[in-house]
Each structure stands twice: as structure tokens, then as C-alpha cells.
Design a protein around this motif. Structure first.
Motif, PDB file in Angstrom:
ATOM      1  N   ARG A 103       0.496  -1.415   0.058  1.00 30.76           N
ATOM      2  CA  ARG A 103       0.314   0.244   0.162  1.00 30.76           C
ATOM      3  C   ARG A 103       0.684   1.387  -0.181  1.00 30.76           C
ATOM      4  O   ARG A 103      -0.027   2.081  -0.227  1.00 30.76           O
ATOM      5  CB  ARG A 103      -0.732  -0.031   1.312  1.00 30.76           C
ATOM      6  CG  ARG A 103      -2.135  -1.293   1.374  1.00 30.76           C
ATOM      7  CD  ARG A 103      -3.231  -0.550   2.778  1.00 30.76           C
ATOM      8  NE  ARG A 103      -2.353  -0.532   3.538  1.00 30.76           N
ATOM      9  CZ  ARG A 103      -2.604  -1.987   4.492  1.00 30.76           C
ATOM     10  NH1 ARG A 103      -2.626  -2.423   4.162  1.00 30.76           N
ATOM     11  NH2 ARG A 103      -1.126  -1.476   5.707  1.00 30.76           N
ATOM     12  N   SER A 104       2.509   1.413   0.365  1.00 34.26           N
ATOM     13  CA  SER A 104       3.433   1.732   0.481  1.00 34.26           C
ATOM     14  C   SER A 104       2.963   2.575  -1.243  1.00 34.26           C
ATOM     15  O   SER A 104       3.930   1.830  -2.285  1.00 34.26           O
ATOM     16  CB  SER A 104       3.989   1.984   1.560  1.00 34.26           C
ATOM     17  OG  SER A 104       5.265   3.044   1.333  1.00 34.26           O
ATOM     18  N   ASP A 105       4.012   3.835  -1.295  1.00 31.37           N
ATOM     19  CA  ASP A 105       4.939   4.515  -2.369  1.00 31.37           C
ATOM     20  C   ASP A 105       6.153   4.474  -1.996  1.00 31.37           C
ATOM     21  O   ASP A 105       6.653   4.154  -3.136  1.00 31.37           O
ATOM     22  CB  ASP A 105       4.686   5.986  -2.239  1.00 31.37           C
ATOM     23  CG  ASP A 105       2.626   6.036  -3.029  1.00 31.37           C
ATOM     24  OD1 ASP A 105       1.753   5.000  -3.326  1.00 31.37           O
ATOM     25  OD2 ASP A 105       2.354   7.228  -2.599  1.00 31.37           O
ATOM     26  N   ILE A 106       6.671   3.456  -1.220  1.00 31.44           N
ATOM     27  CA  ILE A 106       7.764   3.359  -0.876  1.00 31.44           C
ATOM     28  C   ILE A 106       8.746   2.524  -0.448  1.00 31.44           C
ATOM     29  O   ILE A 106       8.054   1.159  -0.846  1.00 31.44           O
ATOM     30  CB  ILE A 106       8.417   4.191   0.793  1.00 31.44           C
ATOM     31  CG1 ILE A 106       7.664   5.364   1.042  1.00 31.44           C
ATOM     32  CG2 ILE A 106       9.844   3.866   1.124  1.00 31.44           C
ATOM     33  CD1 ILE A 106       7.680   6.283   2.348  1.00 31.44           C
ATOM     34  N   GLY A 107      10.332   2.057  -1.818  1.00 31.46           N
ATOM     35  CA  GLY A 107      10.718   1.173  -1.755  1.00 31.46           C
ATOM     36  C   GLY A 107      11.468   1.113  -0.524  1.00 31.46           C
ATOM     37  O   GLY A 107      12.665   1.769  -0.315  1.00 31.46           O
ATOM     38  N   TYR A 108      10.943   0.054   0.481  1.00 36.84           N
ATOM     39  CA  TYR A 108      11.827  -0.517   1.696  1.00 36.84           C
ATOM     40  C   TYR A 108      13.020  -1.074   1.346  1.00 36.84           C
ATOM     41  O   TYR A 108      12.982  -2.231   0.483  1.00 36.84           O
ATOM     42  CB  TYR A 108      11.113  -0.833   2.872  1.00 36.84           C
ATOM     43  CG  TYR A 108      10.248  -0.410   3.256  1.00 36.84           C
ATOM     44  CD1 TYR A 108      10.140   0.551   4.494  1.00 36.84           C
ATOM     45  CD2 TYR A 108       8.441   0.005   2.327  1.00 36.84           C
ATOM     46  CE1 TYR A 108       9.562   1.368   4.877  1.00 36.84           C
ATOM     47  CE2 TYR A 108       7.680   0.959   3.153  1.00 36.84           C
ATOM     48  CZ  TYR A 108       8.207   2.098   4.778  1.00 36.84           C
ATOM     49  OH  TYR A 108       7.377   2.775   5.282  1.00 36.84           O
ATOM     50  N   ASP A 109      13.896  -0.556   2.274  1.00 38.12           N
ATOM     51  CA  ASP A 109      15.409  -1.224   1.936  1.00 38.12           C
ATOM     52  C   ASP A 109      15.138  -2.931   3.156  1.00 38.12           C
ATOM     53  O   ASP A 109      15.652  -3.735   2.614  1.00 38.12           O
ATOM     54  CB  ASP A 109      16.415  -0.780   2.099  1.00 38.12           C
ATOM     55  CG  ASP A 109      16.230   0.482   1.124  1.00 38.12           C
ATOM     56  OD1 ASP A 109      16.917   0.445  -0.010  1.00 38.12           O
ATOM     57  OD2 ASP A 109      16.359   1.278   1.730  1.00 38.12           O
ATOM     58  N   MET A 110      15.150  -2.268   4.070  1.00 33.49           N
ATOM     59  CA  MET A 110      14.738  -3.317   6.021  1.00 33.49           C
ATOM     60  C   MET A 110      13.390  -3.667   5.902  1.00 33.49           C
ATOM     61  O   MET A 110      12.951  -2.404   6.712  1.00 33.49           O
ATOM     62  CB  MET A 110      16.183  -2.924   6.366  1.00 33.49           C
ATOM     63  CG  MET A 110      16.413  -3.967   7.128  1.00 33.49           C
ATOM     64  SD  MET A 110      17.609  -3.053   8.566  1.00 33.49           S
ATOM     65  CE  MET A 110      18.452  -4.178   7.975  1.00 33.49           C
ATOM     66  N   VAL A 111      13.320  -4.943   6.145  1.00 32.65           N
ATOM     67  CA  VAL A 111      12.236  -5.155   7.869  1.00 32.65           C
ATOM     68  C   VAL A 111      13.041  -5.249   8.766  1.00 32.65           C
ATOM     69  O   VAL A 111      13.658  -6.159   8.578  1.00 32.65           O
ATOM     70  CB  VAL A 111      10.986  -5.378   7.160  1.00 32.65           C
ATOM     71  CG1 VAL A 111       9.945  -6.324   7.909  1.00 32.65           C
ATOM     72  CG2 VAL A 111      10.395  -5.490   5.970  1.00 32.65           C
ATOM     73  N   LEU A 112      12.658  -4.956  10.523  1.00 30.25           N
ATOM     74  CA  LEU A 112      13.764  -5.454  11.200  1.00 30.25           C
ATOM     75  C   LEU A 112      12.392  -5.600  12.035  1.00 30.25           C
ATOM     76  O   LEU A 112      11.133  -5.552  12.183  1.00 30.25           O
ATOM     77  CB  LEU A 112      14.469  -4.019  11.888  1.00 30.25           C
ATOM     78  CG  LEU A 112      15.370  -3.502  11.568  1.00 30.25           C
ATOM     79  CD1 LEU A 112      16.646  -2.595  12.595  1.00 30.25           C
ATOM     80  CD2 LEU A 112      16.062  -5.227  11.224  1.00 30.25           C
TER      81      LEU A 112
END
Length: 252
Positions: A103-112
């Protein structure tokens, strides 16, 4: 198409080793200092301590003009908004993360992912083997070491028999190192860990008061979900060295 985020968990079946604190410190360092897009999933049911810490941070900023100024200054310097924190059960950790990321417009690098302090909690083991990497903080207390070695050996044995799972590696690292504790004790533990071929990071984190300095206190801030660790307190904390090792291992 969005890039695939890296899933990293701090996990140990023994409580009190600093998992939640280190999850926050690493998330804040990677997000605010390094510029990585970080998402945190708090699975430490029922206390959800990281979510509660965020709520506490927000309340402190709302009533403190100094903190408001620091937050505005940080955003002006970095352009980084606060990272998001999700609450989830262990078995739903990846689904909760992907539902949010989709749902986000952001490309995530890491999920902690911060997991409960016992592997017997429903869904913890399944969540661990579905991470990309797991990092296990340990201390020099005998019960912690015995429990931690049993935990890491069990995960490694499972990986050896199930090559198809996503988990690529589990690494131990020393936390809350007390200079007053005998160096011989540390060397003895390291000899045992090497004999078992258990990977241990080079970085050791000291037992230091700075790890308790949050946004509710005057002066420099170290542990916060809204602020980066201050440069003065970061020096000598070895947090930056830990993050560097994690970057190198995971290819972040």
C-alpha cells in the motif's frame, strides 16, 4: 516494480539480552543516519514494547519545545520522516509487512522484526526460518549463553535439513559487555563457540548508560524511535560498527 526488502530479525529465546532496544537503535541508525528505508514489525506480544516506545516518544515531543526543535532540525538536515512501526503476531510478521509495503509508495530496504523472547511462542520458529537473516544478541551470563547456544544450534540443524527455507544465516554477537567481567570468561566462551562452528560477529557492544538515554531526558539522545542516535553518544558505542557488519553480511 518495488524492490524486495531484506527481512532481518533480532531473536533469542532468552529474555533480557536487549533485543527490543537494539532493534530500535539499528532501525534509527539505518533510517536516519544511513538513509535506508526501514520498516519495523513489533511481534513482542503482548507488551509490544517498540510500539509503546513510539507512543512515549511522540508524547514527549508534543510537550517539549526543545525536542520539537530537534525534530524539525533533523527533518531539515535529512528529509527523513519517522519510520513506521507495525504491531503483529509472530506468525503474521511477513504478511503484515508485505500488506503495508504493497500500500506504500516507498521502496523499503529493510524490515526489522522484533520477536518474543521464547521460541515456544506460537509462530516464532516459523517466523525465524522465514527471515533472510537472524542476529542473536548474547551476554556473558551462564544461563543466557547456554540457552542461546541451544537456540542457535537448533536453528542451524533445521537449516542443514531444510535448504529450501528463506533463512540464509544466523549470527551471534556480544551485547552488554562489562569490562569488569574476566577476559578469561569471554575467551572461554569464544573457544566453545568456535569449536561448535557458531558464527559470531566481530563487534561487541559495551554495557553503557548511553543505551538508556532516550527522548525523555535532557541532553543527548541515543535510544529513540523518532531521533537518530546523537553523534557524541554514537562514538564509542560500537553501534555503527554493528550496523556495518550487518550491512556487509546481508548485502544491504
Amino acid at each position: 516494480m518495488k524492490k524486495e526488502p531484506l527481512f532481518v530479525a533480532l531473536s533469542n529465546q532468552k529474555g533480557g539480552v536487549g533485543k527490543s532496544t537494539l532493534t530500535v537503535l539499528l532501525a534509527s541508525y539505518f533510517h536516519y543516519c544511513i538513509g535506508k528505508n526501514v520498516l519495523v514489525v513489533d511481534c513482542d506480544y503482548p507488551q509490544h514494547s517498540i510500539r509503546i516506545m513510539r507512543e512515549w516518544d511522540v508524547k514527549n515531543v508534543e510537550k517539549n519545545a526543545r525536542l520539537q526543535g530537534l525534530l524539525v532540525e533533523q527533518f531539515g538536515d535529512t528529509g527523513r520522516k519517522a519510520y513506521n512501526i507495525l504491531s503483529s503476531t509472530p506468525q503474521q510478521a511477513k504478511k503484515a509487512a508485505y500488506d503495508f509495503i504493497d500500500r506504500s509508495d516507498i521502496g523499503y530496504d529493510m524490515v526489522l522484526v522484533d520477536l518474543p523472547g521464547t521460541v515456544n511462542t506460537t509462530g516464532v520458529f516459523q517466523s525465524i526460518i522465514n527471515m533472510d537473516y537472524v542476529f542473536t544478541p548474547v551476554t556473558q551470563e551462564r544461563m543466557v549463553m547456554q540457552s542461546s547456544m541451544t537456540f542457535v544450534l537448533a536453528i542451524r540443524e533445521y537449516l542443514n535439513c531444510h535448504k529450501e527455507v528463506p533463512l540464509q544465516g544466523i549470527y551471534m554477537f556480544w551485547n552488554k559487555m562489562d569490562k569488569r567481567v574476566s577476559k578469561e570468561l569471554y575467551n572461554a566462551y569464544m573457544t566453545i563457540l568456535r569449536s561448535l562452528n557458531l558464527p559470531v560477529l566481530d563487534t561487541t557492544l559495551p554495557r553503557a548508560e548511553r543505551y538508556n538515554k532516550d527522548a525523555g531526558q535532557n541532553g543527548q539522545i541515543f535510544r529513540s524511535t523518532l531521533f537518530s542516535p546523537s553523534a557524541a553518544l554514537l562514538k564509542g558505542s560500537n553501534l555503527d560498527l554493528l550496523a556495518g557488519e550487518i550491512e556487509k553480511i546481508t548485502g544491504l
